[in-house]
Design an enzyme around this catalytic site. Structure first.
Site, PDB file in Angstrom:
ATOM      1  N   LEU A 153      27.040  28.912  35.962  1.00 24.85           N
ATOM      2  CA  LEU A 153      27.274  30.243  36.441  1.00 24.85           C
ATOM      3  C   LEU A 153      26.698  31.447  35.409  1.00 24.85           C
ATOM      4  CD1 LEU A 153      30.614  29.547  37.788  1.00 24.85           C
ATOM      5  CD2 LEU A 153      28.716  29.203  39.070  1.00 24.85           C
ATOM      6  N   GLU A 155      27.647  35.319  34.871  1.00 21.81           N
ATOM      7  CA  GLU A 155      28.620  36.414  35.163  1.00 21.81           C
ATOM      8  C   GLU A 155      27.961  37.496  35.941  1.00 21.81           C
ATOM      9  OE1 GLU A 155      31.491  37.286  32.426  1.00 21.81           O
ATOM     10  OE2 GLU A 155      31.011  35.619  31.122  1.00 21.81           O
ATOM     11  N   LEU A 250      13.004  37.425  29.866  1.00 18.19           N
ATOM     12  CA  LEU A 250      12.144  37.804  28.591  1.00 18.19           C
ATOM     13  C   LEU A 250      12.062  39.590  28.547  1.00 18.19           C
ATOM     14  CD1 LEU A 250       8.527  36.402  30.171  1.00 18.19           C
ATOM     15  CD2 LEU A 250      10.147  35.333  28.227  1.00 18.19           C
ATOM     16  N   GLY A 253      15.799  43.641  24.230  1.00 17.67           N
ATOM     17  CA  GLY A 253      16.981  44.442  24.286  1.00 17.67           C
ATOM     18  C   GLY A 253      17.904  44.341  22.999  1.00 17.67           C
ATOM     19  N   GLY A 257      25.203  38.215  24.817  1.00 14.37           N
ATOM     20  CA  GLY A 257      26.715  38.295  24.330  1.00 14.37           C
ATOM     21  C   GLY A 257      27.383  37.456  25.481  1.00 14.37           C
ATOM     22  N   CYS A 260      29.563  32.400  26.690  1.00 14.04           N
ATOM     23  CA  CYS A 260      28.643  31.170  26.837  1.00 14.04           C
ATOM     24  C   CYS A 260      27.687  31.177  25.736  1.00 14.04           C
ATOM     25  CB  CYS A 260      28.000  31.187  28.144  1.00 14.04           C
ATOM     26  SG  CYS A 260      29.305  31.027  29.375  1.00 14.04           S
TER      27      CYS A 260
END
Length: 430
Positions: A153, A155, A250, A253, A257, A260
């Protein structure tokens, strides 16, 4: 088949709601009475688009319920999903104390055949321990099967991923267990991988570690693109059109975080060390991620000089949009660095917030963007919430003390921002 989901955290609550939506009767079990009471009232205690509506739908139809009564819950349900947390030890290895406690409860309480399915992310070989823990705890011998059924999953897109998964992985040594799990998912159309428990556990870790690797690779490449005058966004597009690479993950940034990727990569590295193997690539993935925000911060220093007593606006606390999760968020790492340099930090996020017991006593959490940006010497954009793209940046420029933008997610159009009169610095994109 009636389903019991033990652990009503993010994964457990989502799993319970989705199985109810698939037509099964589901019970959510947790020791946290406050959390259970809130769910019984149809209130989701975390932010995830679309889930609260389904929660209320299935509470009203009595398709699902929640309880703290583990004896009744375990005895009345034959299919049990374990969705408890597996936090990290100090060395990065996975702590299985909650898995152990739950399996011992199942062993002591079970009153007949049970299928125990681990959906929590666990180290390779955990399924064997689950069998041993259940057997050791049994007061009276009852038949049971175990299986691994890892979750994949994202988030912010959990409902979409659960209802339309890329794949379903079933790790089991029992034909009966495999057939039962396939029946649970019979209305879901996607490839189903049937394998051993160990392989299923490794698929989960390997998947997250590979995605983290893609992110860190692009982030490090962006550092090189900057002095070379190359646009990392165009590089990513050119790479991603190769079907062997793909466009996802890709985007350069300030790092990944969440609950997971950091935890799972660390656990895999630690598992390798335990087996006398060095995962050098993943060790560098972690290093790049932990230092990526410092690269952007260095750009701010080049522009502003000493950051002490300068007002710095932070837009975005959540580690990604459409969630209120701030665990391991790059924004938090950046805030910590700014505080250490004695900057005046003002923070705004449309959904996420710092906990009441936060150690960030010196920062100002703002109720709106205007308060955060007014009089700022620089602005760091740390989460790509869509609302930030719709800001009237020309109007905001007039409110800032110095029009400096450091875009940690490459969300804004560099050309437009410069035309307005901003100094704009992205990550490998300026």
């Amino acid at each position: 088949m009636n389903i019991l989901v033990i652990g009503t955290g993010y994964v457990g609550t989502t799993t319970a709601i989705v199985f109810a939506e698939l037509g099964w009767h589901v019970t959510g079990l947790d020791t946290d009475a406050q959390k259970i009471d809130q769910l019984k009232q149809g209130k989701l205690y975390f932010y995830e688009p679309g889930l609260e509506e389904l929660l209320n739908k299935h509470l009203q139809s009595h398709q699902m319920g929640f309880t703290t009564d583990k004896v009744k819950a375990i005895q009345e349900n034959d299919v049990i999903f374990i969705c408890v947390g597996t936090p990290s030890h100090a060395d990065g290895s996975a702590d299985l104390k909650y898995i152990k406690q739950v399996t011992e409860d199942i062993g002591q309480i079970m009153n007949g055949y049970k299928l125990v399915i681990t959906k929590s992310t666990v180290p390779v070989g955990t399924q064997e321990q689950v069998v041993a823990w259940i057997q050791a705890a049994q007061l009276k011998s009852h038949p049971f099967d175990t299986a691994s059924n890892p979750e994949f999953l994202r988030e912010g897109k959990a409902l979409q991923d659960a209802m339309n998964p890329d794949r379903i992985v079933i790790g089991s040594n029992s034909d009966r267990a495999t057939n039962m799990i396939q029946t649970l998912y019979q209305s879901v159309k996607c490839p189903i991988i049937v394998t051993t428990p160990k392989t299923a556990e490794m698929i989960k870790y390997a998947s997250n570690a590979f995605l983290a690797t893609k992110i860190s690779y692009m982030n490090e490449l962006a550092r090189l693109c900057d002095p070379l005058g190359v646009n990392i966004k165009e590089v990513a597009e050119g790479m991603g059109l190769d079907p062997r690479i793909g466009l996802s993950f890709l985007q350069a940034g300030i790092g990944y975080g969440g609950s997971c990727f950091p935890k799972d990569v660390s656990a895999l590295i630690q598992a390798a060390k335990t087996n006398h193997i060095e995962l050098h690539v993943l060790e560098k993935v972690v290093y790049v991620n932990q230092t990526q925000h410092l690269w952007l911060l260095s750009k701010a220093r080049e522009r502003l000089g000493d950051l002490a007593n300068k007002k710095i606006a932070i837009l975005g606390l959540a580690f990604k949009p459409d969630t209120d999760d701030i665990r391991e968020s790059p924004s938090i790492r950046l805030i910590e660095s700014l505080i250490s340099e004695k900057a005046d930090v003002y923070v705004y996020d449309p959904v996420a917030s710092l906990p009441a017991n936060s150690h960030f006593k010196s920062i100002k959490c703002c109720k709106d963007m205007d308060e955060a940006i007014d009089g700022a010497d620089a602005l760091f954009l740390c989460t790509e919430w869509s609302v930030f793209e719709r800001i009237d940046w020309a109007e905001m420029k007039a409110a800032m003390n110095q029009p400096n933008i450091f875009d940690g997610r490459n969300v804004l159009d560099a050309g437009k921002m410069k035309d307005i009169g901003y100094f704009y610095q992205g990550v490998g994109y300026s």
